[in-house]
Design a protein around this motif. Structure first.
Motif, PDB file in Angstrom:
ATOM      1  N   GLY A  19      -8.519  18.583 -55.483  1.00 31.16           N
ATOM      2  CA  GLY A  19      -8.676  19.818 -56.244  1.00 31.16           C
ATOM      3  C   GLY A  19      -9.808  20.706 -55.787  1.00 31.16           C
ATOM      4  O   GLY A  19     -10.251  21.589 -56.536  1.00 31.16           O
ATOM      5  N   ALA A  20     -10.293  20.527 -54.576  1.00 31.15           N
ATOM      6  CA  ALA A  20     -11.375  21.352 -54.047  1.00 31.15           C
ATOM      7  C   ALA A  20     -11.042  21.780 -52.622  1.00 31.15           C
ATOM      8  O   ALA A  20     -10.276  21.125 -51.916  1.00 31.15           O
ATOM      9  N   LEU A  21     -11.631  22.882 -52.198  1.00 24.67           N
ATOM     10  CA  LEU A  21     -11.448  23.398 -50.849  1.00 24.67           C
ATOM     11  C   LEU A  21     -12.670  23.033 -50.013  1.00 24.67           C
ATOM     12  O   LEU A  21     -13.808  23.322 -50.383  1.00 24.67           O
ATOM     13  N   TYR A  22     -12.425  22.394 -48.879  1.00 24.03           N
ATOM     14  CA  TYR A  22     -13.496  22.025 -47.959  1.00 24.03           C
ATOM     15  C   TYR A  22     -13.354  22.854 -46.685  1.00 24.03           C
ATOM     16  O   TYR A  22     -12.283  22.884 -46.067  1.00 24.03           O
ATOM     17  N   LEU A  23     -14.445  23.519 -46.307  1.00 16.37           N
ATOM     18  CA  LEU A  23     -14.452  24.380 -45.132  1.00 16.37           C
ATOM     19  C   LEU A  23     -15.495  23.878 -44.137  1.00 16.37           C
ATOM     20  O   LEU A  23     -16.651  23.642 -44.507  1.00 16.37           O
ATOM     21  N   LEU A  24     -15.089  23.721 -42.895  1.00 13.32           N
ATOM     22  CA  LEU A  24     -16.021  23.376 -41.835  1.00 13.32           C
ATOM     23  C   LEU A  24     -16.896  24.599 -41.563  1.00 13.32           C
ATOM     24  O   LEU A  24     -16.390  25.662 -41.217  1.00 13.32           O
ATOM     25  N   ASP A  25     -18.200  24.455 -41.746  1.00 16.40           N
ATOM     26  CA  ASP A  25     -19.116  25.590 -41.621  1.00 16.40           C
ATOM     27  C   ASP A  25     -19.244  25.985 -40.152  1.00 16.40           C
ATOM     28  O   ASP A  25     -19.965  25.346 -39.378  1.00 16.40           O
ATOM     29  N   GLN A  26     -18.563  27.062 -39.791  1.00 14.72           N
ATOM     30  CA  GLN A  26     -18.490  27.447 -38.380  1.00 14.72           C
ATOM     31  C   GLN A  26     -19.772  28.124 -37.877  1.00 14.72           C
ATOM     32  O   GLN A  26     -19.935  28.320 -36.682  1.00 14.72           O
ATOM     33  N   ILE A  48     -16.165  33.338 -47.041  1.00 19.42           N
ATOM     34  CA  ILE A  48     -15.487  34.270 -46.144  1.00 19.42           C
ATOM     35  C   ILE A  48     -16.459  35.349 -45.675  1.00 19.42           C
ATOM     36  O   ILE A  48     -16.567  35.643 -44.487  1.00 19.42           O
ATOM     37  N   GLY A  49     -17.193  35.936 -46.605  1.00 24.23           N
ATOM     38  CA  GLY A  49     -18.126  36.999 -46.257  1.00 24.23           C
ATOM     39  C   GLY A  49     -19.254  36.537 -45.371  1.00 24.23           C
ATOM     40  O   GLY A  49     -19.741  37.298 -44.520  1.00 24.23           O
ATOM     41  N   ASP A  50     -19.692  35.292 -45.536  1.00 24.56           N
ATOM     42  CA  ASP A  50     -20.816  34.757 -44.764  1.00 24.56           C
ATOM     43  C   ASP A  50     -20.391  34.115 -43.448  1.00 24.56           C
ATOM     44  O   ASP A  50     -21.216  33.521 -42.760  1.00 24.56           O
ATOM     45  N   MET A  51     -19.106  34.186 -43.126  1.00 23.24           N
ATOM     46  CA  MET A  51     -18.584  33.672 -41.850  1.00 23.24           C
ATOM     47  C   MET A  51     -18.570  32.146 -41.771  1.00 23.24           C
ATOM     48  O   MET A  51     -18.540  31.573 -40.679  1.00 23.24           O
ATOM     49  N   VAL A  52     -18.597  31.467 -42.919  1.00 22.13           N
ATOM     50  CA  VAL A  52     -18.367  30.021 -42.919  1.00 22.13           C
ATOM     51  C   VAL A  52     -16.975  29.750 -42.374  1.00 22.13           C
ATOM     52  O   VAL A  52     -16.759  28.857 -41.560  1.00 22.13           O
ATOM     53  N   VAL A  53     -16.020  30.541 -42.849  1.00 22.74           N
ATOM     54  CA  VAL A  53     -14.650  30.489 -42.347  1.00 22.74           C
ATOM     55  C   VAL A  53     -14.335  31.863 -41.791  1.00 22.74           C
ATOM     56  O   VAL A  53     -14.711  32.876 -42.382  1.00 22.74           O
ATOM     57  N   ARG A  54     -13.680  31.905 -40.605  1.00 25.48           N
ATOM     58  CA  ARG A  54     -13.312  33.184 -40.011  1.00 25.48           C
ATOM     59  C   ARG A  54     -12.056  32.982 -39.187  1.00 25.48           C
ATOM     60  O   ARG A  54     -11.623  31.862 -38.956  1.00 25.48           O
ATOM     61  N   GLY A  55     -11.480  34.115 -38.771  1.00 25.01           N
ATOM     62  CA  GLY A  55     -10.160  34.083 -38.155  1.00 25.01           C
ATOM     63  C   GLY A  55      -9.140  34.457 -39.205  1.00 25.01           C
ATOM     64  O   GLY A  55      -9.095  33.857 -40.282  1.00 25.01           O
ATOM     65  N   HIS A 165     -10.893  35.808 -25.413  1.00 25.84           N
ATOM     66  CA  HIS A 165     -11.998  36.512 -26.069  1.00 25.84           C
ATOM     67  C   HIS A 165     -11.972  36.168 -27.555  1.00 25.84           C
ATOM     68  O   HIS A 165     -10.906  36.059 -28.150  1.00 25.84           O
ATOM     69  N   GLY A 166     -13.155  35.988 -28.148  1.00 23.79           N
ATOM     70  CA  GLY A 166     -13.209  35.608 -29.553  1.00 23.79           C
ATOM     71  C   GLY A 166     -12.830  34.153 -29.718  1.00 23.79           C
ATOM     72  O   GLY A 166     -12.899  33.351 -28.782  1.00 23.79           O
ATOM     73  N   ASN A 167     -12.402  33.805 -30.927  1.00 23.11           N
ATOM     74  CA  ASN A 167     -11.880  32.461 -31.167  1.00 23.11           C
ATOM     75  C   ASN A 167     -10.582  32.560 -31.943  1.00 23.11           C
ATOM     76  O   ASN A 167     -10.557  33.068 -33.069  1.00 23.11           O
ATOM     77  N   ALA A 168      -9.510  32.116 -31.317  1.00 29.00           N
ATOM     78  CA  ALA A 168      -8.198  32.092 -31.962  1.00 29.00           C
ATOM     79  C   ALA A 168      -7.627  30.695 -31.805  1.00 29.00           C
ATOM     80  O   ALA A 168      -6.488  30.503 -31.401  1.00 29.00           O
ATOM     81  N   GLY A 169      -8.463  29.700 -32.138  1.00 30.48           N
ATOM     82  CA  GLY A 169      -8.074  28.307 -32.015  1.00 30.48           C
ATOM     83  C   GLY A 169      -7.817  27.672 -33.361  1.00 30.48           C
ATOM     84  O   GLY A 169      -7.568  28.356 -34.360  1.00 30.48           O
ATOM     85  N   ALA A 170      -7.896  26.347 -33.398  1.00 32.20           N
ATOM     86  CA  ALA A 170      -7.678  25.628 -34.649  1.00 32.20           C
ATOM     87  C   ALA A 170      -8.688  26.046 -35.707  1.00 32.20           C
ATOM     88  O   ALA A 170      -8.387  26.056 -36.905  1.00 32.20           O
ATOM     89  N   LEU A 171      -9.893  26.420 -35.278  1.00 30.58           N
ATOM     90  CA  LEU A 171     -10.929  26.827 -36.224  1.00 30.58           C
ATOM     91  C   LEU A 171     -10.575  28.120 -36.947  1.00 30.58           C
ATOM     92  O   LEU A 171     -11.078  28.373 -38.047  1.00 30.58           O
ATOM     93  N   ALA A 172      -9.730  28.932 -36.357  1.00 28.94           N
ATOM     94  CA  ALA A 172      -9.392  30.239 -36.922  1.00 28.94           C
ATOM     95  C   ALA A 172      -8.071  30.240 -37.673  1.00 28.94           C
ATOM     96  O   ALA A 172      -7.637  31.289 -38.149  1.00 28.94           O
TER      97      ALA A 172
END
Length: 358
Positions: A19-26, A48-55, A165-172
């Motif tokens: 019941g919780a969302l876990y985000l890898l701090d990028q 989202i705003g702090d760039m913990v998660v992006r893409g 260019h950028g990151n468009a991988g599994a992290l995104a």
């Protein structure tokens, strides 16, 4: 091919459990792998705003889960929880407005909310919708990986030299990646000689994230400053530029990480093909062209400071996050619905009418 791709998948940036969302701090990669737990919609907005998660795809998935967290809090509070939930919708929508996948995911959640009936377990059904968005994104990536790999094989065969260019991988994304998914698949097929990665200022997404992902997969990779891209195209035999997107408009214009536009111009000059890889949820048919998209600009301190220490002169810094690559500079757009060559309004409309890949 799909089984091979799944076997090499190593990185996940988003997990929904208990019941919780876990985000890898990028922000901390590649040196530290720290997971941030989110229990409220407000925490997801901040992440989202702090760039913990992006893409764009990952932001859309996080937004969907954030809405579930918001619904749980509103239901527990009682009263008109649907009306109260509108505040969470609005806050999540504003967190990264350039990411088309965020608007798309929240619209899917809104449509699921509208279909709820008396006696339904609202929270369980909204959670199932968010999980479905997550799973479908990963499946789309696997399909796009195969389609993009076949384009590379068809046009130039083995020993390709790519630039990204950028990151468009599994992290995104929800898993495996869009542009990096294609590169991974091509590497598995023995088509890749080398991949050049732009460092991607100012967040160094290429340095910290893309190079880390590719090196972890054993892909031959080297890093370069963004300004070296044209020189590398001239001297290193680059055959493809492969990138992701934040939004693609009805005419095929591509909103992507700042610097993509100049890559596209340089690629056309040097005879290098440009492939944009993104799920159909990134395509916004309500925007006629890139001119209709409001482009985000972040705080100039991201350019003026390093680790909180000012390194620049006392000047103003322009820090646009995205730019628009005109459709006439794009050779291919690869989606899970199929491939568009030399995109225009008609071809984009035909693509979006498909219910499945033909």
């Amino acid at each position: 091919m799909r089984e091979q791709l799944l076997a090499v998948e190593k990185v996940q940036a988003i997990e929904w459990r208990d019941g919780a969302l876990y985000l890898l701090d990028q922000r901390l990669l590649p040196h530290r792998q720290v997971w941030l737990r989110c229990d409220t919609a407000a925490q997801v907005v901040d992440a989202i705003g702090d760039m913990v998660v992006r893409g764009a795809p990952a932001i859309g998935i996080a937004g969907a889960y954030g809405l579930v967290l918001g619904a749980r809090v509103r239901l527990q509070a009682g009263g008109d929880w649907r009306k109260a939930l509108e505040e969470d919708f609005a806050c999540l929508e504003r967190s990264r407005p350039a990411a088309a996948n965020l608007s798309w995911a929240l619209q899917r959640m809104r449509e699921r909310l509208a279909r709820l009936k008396e006696g339904d377990d609202a929270l369980a059904l909204l959670e199932a919708e968010a999980v479905g968005i997550h799973v479908s994104d990963r499946e789309a990536n696997l399909t796009m990986a195969q389609l993009g790999m076949e384009l590379i094989r068809r046009h130039q065969g083995n020993s390709q030299v790519l630039l990204t260019h950028g990151n468009a991988g599994a992290l995104a994304t929800g898993g495996f990646g869009t542009a990096l998914g294609v590169i991974r698949a091509a590497h598995l097929e023995g088509l890749i000689e080398h991949v050049h990665v732009d460092e991607t200022r100012p967040w160094l997404l290429g340095s910290r994230l893309t190079a880390w992902e590719l090196a972890g997969d054993g892909v031959p990779v080297s890093l370069n400053v963004d300004a070296a891209a044209a020189h590398l195209m001239k001297t290193k035999g680059i055959t493809w530029v492969v990138v992701g997107a934040e939004r693609i408009t009805a005419n095929g214009d591509v909103v992507s990480k700042i610097g993509t536009y100049q890559l596209a111009v340089n690629a056309m000059h040097h005879g290098v093909r440009l492939m944009v890889v993104a799920p159909s949820s990134t395509i916004d048919m309500s925007k006629e062209s890139g001119e209709d998209v409001l482009l985000e600009e972040r705080d100039g301190c991201e350019l003026l400071e390093v680790a909180g220490q000012r390194v620049a002169a006392e000047v103003h810094a322009a820090n646009p996050v995205f730019d628009v690559t005109p459709a006439d500079l794009v050779d291919y757009i690869v989606t899970e619905k199929g491939v568009v060559e030399r995109p225009d309004n008609t071809k984009m409309a035909q693509l979006m009418c498909r219910k499945r890949l033909h």
